[in-house]
Enzyme design. Structure first.
Site, PDB file in Angstrom:
ATOM      1  N   GLU A  41      97.568  13.831  43.375  1.00 33.07           N
ATOM      2  CA  GLU A  41      97.791  14.056  41.940  1.00 33.07           C
ATOM      3  C   GLU A  41      98.078  15.543  41.787  1.00 33.07           C
ATOM      4  OE1 GLU A  41      97.979  11.809  39.727  1.00 33.07           O
ATOM      5  OE2 GLU A  41      96.957  10.075  40.560  1.00 33.07           O
ATOM      6  N   CYS A  89      97.545  19.399  33.502  1.00 30.88           N
ATOM      7  CA  CYS A  89      98.701  18.955  34.288  1.00 30.88           C
ATOM      8  C   CYS A  89      99.704  18.184  33.440  1.00 30.88           C
ATOM      9  CB  CYS A  89      98.235  18.118  35.473  1.00 30.88           C
ATOM     10  SG  CYS A  89      97.170  16.769  34.995  1.00 30.88           S
TER      11      CYS A  89
HETATM   12  P1  NAP Z   1      94.692  24.314  43.823  1.00 23.01           P
HETATM   13  O1  NAP Z   1      94.702  25.747  44.116  1.00 23.01           O
HETATM   14  O2  NAP Z   1      95.582  23.437  44.579  1.00 23.01           O
HETATM   15  O3  NAP Z   1      93.172  23.818  43.946  1.00 23.01           O
HETATM   16  C1  NAP Z   1      92.822  22.465  43.808  1.00 23.01           C
HETATM   17  C2  NAP Z   1      91.756  22.149  44.845  1.00 23.01           C
HETATM   18  O4  NAP Z   1      92.351  22.181  46.138  1.00 23.01           O
HETATM   19  C3  NAP Z   1      90.627  23.152  44.876  1.00 23.01           C
HETATM   20  O5  NAP Z   1      89.436  22.488  45.179  1.00 23.01           O
HETATM   21  C4  NAP Z   1      91.042  24.075  46.001  1.00 23.01           C
HETATM   22  O6  NAP Z   1      89.982  24.764  46.563  1.00 23.01           O
HETATM   23  C5  NAP Z   1      91.614  23.085  46.979  1.00 23.01           C
HETATM   24  N1  NAP Z   1      92.544  23.630  47.954  1.00 23.01           N
HETATM   25  C6  NAP Z   1      93.556  24.483  47.755  1.00 23.01           C
HETATM   26  N2  NAP Z   1      94.240  24.666  48.890  1.00 23.01           N
HETATM   27  C7  NAP Z   1      93.640  23.932  49.854  1.00 23.01           C
HETATM   28  C8  NAP Z   1      93.885  23.689  51.231  1.00 23.01           C
HETATM   29  N3  NAP Z   1      94.890  24.266  51.882  1.00 23.01           N
HETATM   30  N4  NAP Z   1      93.053  22.851  51.902  1.00 23.01           N
HETATM   31  C9  NAP Z   1      92.020  22.271  51.274  1.00 23.01           C
HETATM   32  N5  NAP Z   1      91.750  22.438  49.953  1.00 23.01           N
HETATM   33  C10 NAP Z   1      92.554  23.259  49.249  1.00 23.01           C
HETATM   34  O7  NAP Z   1      94.995  24.008  42.315  1.00 23.01           O
HETATM   35  P2  NAP Z   1      94.956  24.965  41.093  1.00 23.01           P
HETATM   36  O8  NAP Z   1      96.235  25.716  41.116  1.00 23.01           O
HETATM   37  O9  NAP Z   1      93.709  25.710  41.000  1.00 23.01           O
HETATM   38  O10 NAP Z   1      94.971  23.826  39.958  1.00 23.01           O
HETATM   39  C11 NAP Z   1      96.010  23.627  39.129  1.00 23.01           C
HETATM   40  C12 NAP Z   1      97.039  22.661  39.676  1.00 23.01           C
HETATM   41  O11 NAP Z   1      96.500  21.355  39.692  1.00 23.01           O
HETATM   42  C13 NAP Z   1      98.236  22.598  38.769  1.00 23.01           C
HETATM   43  O12 NAP Z   1      99.407  22.521  39.525  1.00 23.01           O
HETATM   44  C14 NAP Z   1      98.018  21.312  37.993  1.00 23.01           C
HETATM   45  O13 NAP Z   1      99.173  20.753  37.439  1.00 23.01           O
HETATM   46  C15 NAP Z   1      97.402  20.457  39.043  1.00 23.01           C
HETATM   47  N6  NAP Z   1      96.684  19.330  38.448  1.00 23.01           N
HETATM   48  C16 NAP Z   1      97.192  18.072  38.616  1.00 23.01           C
HETATM   49  C17 NAP Z   1      96.562  16.989  38.028  1.00 23.01           C
HETATM   50  C18 NAP Z   1      97.090  15.593  38.189  1.00 23.01           C
HETATM   51  O14 NAP Z   1      96.356  14.649  37.929  1.00 23.01           O
HETATM   52  N7  NAP Z   1      98.326  15.394  38.617  1.00 23.01           N
HETATM   53  C19 NAP Z   1      95.413  17.188  37.267  1.00 23.01           C
HETATM   54  C20 NAP Z   1      94.934  18.485  37.124  1.00 23.01           C
HETATM   55  C21 NAP Z   1      95.573  19.555  37.718  1.00 23.01           C
HETATM   56  P3  NAP Z   1      89.717  26.302  46.187  1.00 23.01           P
HETATM   57  O15 NAP Z   1      89.402  26.372  44.752  1.00 23.01           O
HETATM   58  O16 NAP Z   1      88.541  26.606  47.054  1.00 23.01           O
HETATM   59  O17 NAP Z   1      90.967  27.046  46.564  1.00 23.01           O
END
Ligand code: NAP
Length: 510
Positions: free
Chosen positions: A228, A262
């Protein structure tokens, strides 16, 4: 990587939480596996339901406490945080109430004797983001615990108190140790968890970057995953749309959770020059009037961004947009106060070559487009690597459906901005990911949909054998076995059939 509460309203660090050690992580997986194999998978649906319903009730009764952690750690407005707690409780309740129906074995009526039985698969790893710190977990925990799977959760590093609060919630609700476990793991440890044989599936909500890294690891280890990911949802206002209703939808959708949603309407596309200009002026006026302040104050309308990193990224994207020729129609700057505040911002005149044309703007920043026709609106709506949600405003519902069919996204709402509920499937296409959460579709993502093909004793080696078991008989038989009342006539019949199949197999082998 540091799990740390930093209040985005003040920018001050409040508490740091230690990462899990490798030895403790091993204990977590061993406990989860034990809980799955020795307990949770074989509990009755009613017993699992009791735990999930208790968790929902606790969420409701302590809504202010749960909401407080969200506001403290990622800056969500107090009322929105309460709304999220309520929605999470509804999701847990929904699966507690509907799991029995979803899990009912089905006779596959086109093939005599064929039945579909749904079974859990084991430990799931969930990697979740900070923007809806409870709702995102509820989307996984509600269905998956009711299926009989167990969950290990790695939450975002800026919401550790929310992560611990949800773990406490399930413990207080009576979930046995190992059924739901929070881990403050680093990226290496997450990778090793994905590779661990005991872990059977991975679900991620987050950025494309995280999704790609985790899906690659899951793929190499042949683990099912659901992604997602990000979105840049268009909100299309056609010539015949009710402008006031579209305006309300656009403002709410773009600004909820300070634009860090999102499914927020990130690109507003209005058909018709005159109506477009009026809509744009009204939209800007509504955003300009929002009162920034402490999200814990009920009168505040614009809270901080979740982190300095999020603020810096958006300021850079706005600068890049400007360099690429876009106009800043409103805002564009950091607000002069402590914490991570950005002015509500509207960008216009974005050309196809502008970097933000294809990027997600994850904050209170809208991209505004005025186009000449429905066809142009559809082209623009699809001119993005993402495909999460979209909305179309029109007085003509058939036209709305036709336009909806032409949009490449997982969800399209007509005359409303995209919203979410337990009973509605959620997910996207293209770089927004794959798989679904919520509804029966989400429920089925991590189940073994097992075929059990039943033939009477002495049946031919293959092919049609007997008339299908009637659906009602099948349900009764399985319920009877589930409650271990083997003396019941129906269960007796099922057992006889099973012995028949075993006899047949043995005969064929000889
Ligand atoms: P993010 O950096 O990807 O973080 C999301 C989660 O993934 C966190 O727990 C993060 O941990 C972890 N993570 C990041 N890189 C990783 C890796 N290489 N290996 C393992 N875990 C990893 O996301 P964000 O930028 O904070 O959040 C916003 C994004 O989420 C936006 O793009 C938004 O659109 C999307 N989103 C999508 C939905 C949906 O349902 N489609 C819903 C909500 C949000 P850390 O915090 O420790 O880095």
């Amino acid at each position: 990587m540091t799990y740390e509460t930093i209040n985005p309203t003040t920018g001050k660090s409040i508490q740091v939480f230690p990462e899990i050690s490798d030895a403790e992580l091993e204990r977590v997986l061993a406990t989860a596996q034990h809980a799955y194999e020795q307990d949770w998978r074989s509990r009755s649906i009613q017993e699992r339901k009791k735990v999930l319903s208790a968790a929902a009730a606790l969420l409701r009764s302590k809504a202010d406490e749960y909401a407080h952690y969200v506001t403290l750690e990622m800056g969500k407005l107090k009322n929105e945080a309460r709304g999220e707690v309520g929605l999470s409780a509804k999701i847990l309740d929904y699966y507690a109430q509907h799991a029995e129906a979803f899990l009912k074995p089905r006779a596959l009526t086109q093939s005599a004797g064929a039945e579909l039985h749904l079974q859990p698969i084991g430990i799931l790893l969930a990697v979740e983001p900070w923007n809806f710190p409870y709702y995102q977990i509820a989307r996984v925990v509600g269905p998956q615990l009711m299926v009989g799977n167990v969950v290990v959760l790695k939450h975002a590093e800026n919401v550790p108190q929310c992560a611990l609060a949800f773990e406490r919630l399930l413990e207080e609700a009576g979930a046995p140790k190992g059924v739901y476990t929070n881990i403050f793991a680093n990226i290496d440890q997450v990778g090793r968890v994905i590779e661990d044989e005991r872990v059977r599936g991975v679900t991620v909500t987050g950025s494309e970057r995280a999704g790609a890294a985790i899906a690659e690891r899951a793929g190499r280890n042949l683990k099912k995953c659901v992604m997602e990911l990000g979105g840049s949802d268009p909100l299309i206002v056609l010539e015949d749309a009710d402008l006031e209703s579209a305006l309300n939808g656009a403002v709410r959708s773009r600004m909820v959770t300070t634009g860090q949603c999102c499914i927020g309407a990130k690109r507003i596309i209005v058909v018709g020059k005159e109506r477009g200009e009026k809509f744009q002026a009204d939209f800007i006026a509504r955003l300009a009037a929002l009162k920034a302040g402490d999200p814990a104050e009920i009168t505040t309308q614009l809270g901080p961004l979740s982190s300095k990193k999020a603020l810096d990224l958006l300021l850079q994207q706005i600068e890049d947009a400007k360099q690429g020729g876009a106009g800043i129609l409103l805002g564009g700057k950091q607000i002069d106060r402590p914490g991570f505040y950005l002015e509500a911002t509207v960008l216009g005149g974005i050309s196809e070559t502008n970097p933000v044309y294809r990027q997600e703007l994850f904050g209170p920043v809208a991209s505004f487009y005025i186009v000449e026709s429905e066809a142009q609106a559809i082209l623009l709506a699809n001119a993005t690597p993402f495909g999460l949600g979209a909305s179309v405003f029109t007085a003509d519902l058939d036209r709305g459906r036709r336009v909806a069919n032409e949009i490449d996204s997982g969800m399209v709402y007509i005359n409303q901005a995209v919203w979410t509920a337990a009973e509605l499937p959620f997910g996207g296409v293209k770089r927004s990911g794959f798989g679904r959460e919520l509804s029966e579709l989400g429920f089925n993502e991590f189940v073994n949909q097992k075929l059990i093909n039943v033939a009477p004793s002495g049946a031919a080696p293959s092919g049609a054998r007997c008339s299908p078991v009637k659906k009602r008989d099948l349900h009764t038989a399985v319920a009877a076995v589930n409650t271990a009342s083997l003396t019941s006539l129906c269960a007796y019949r099922l057992v006889l059939q099973a012995f028949g199949s075993i006899g047949l197999l043995t005969r064929n082998r000889r």
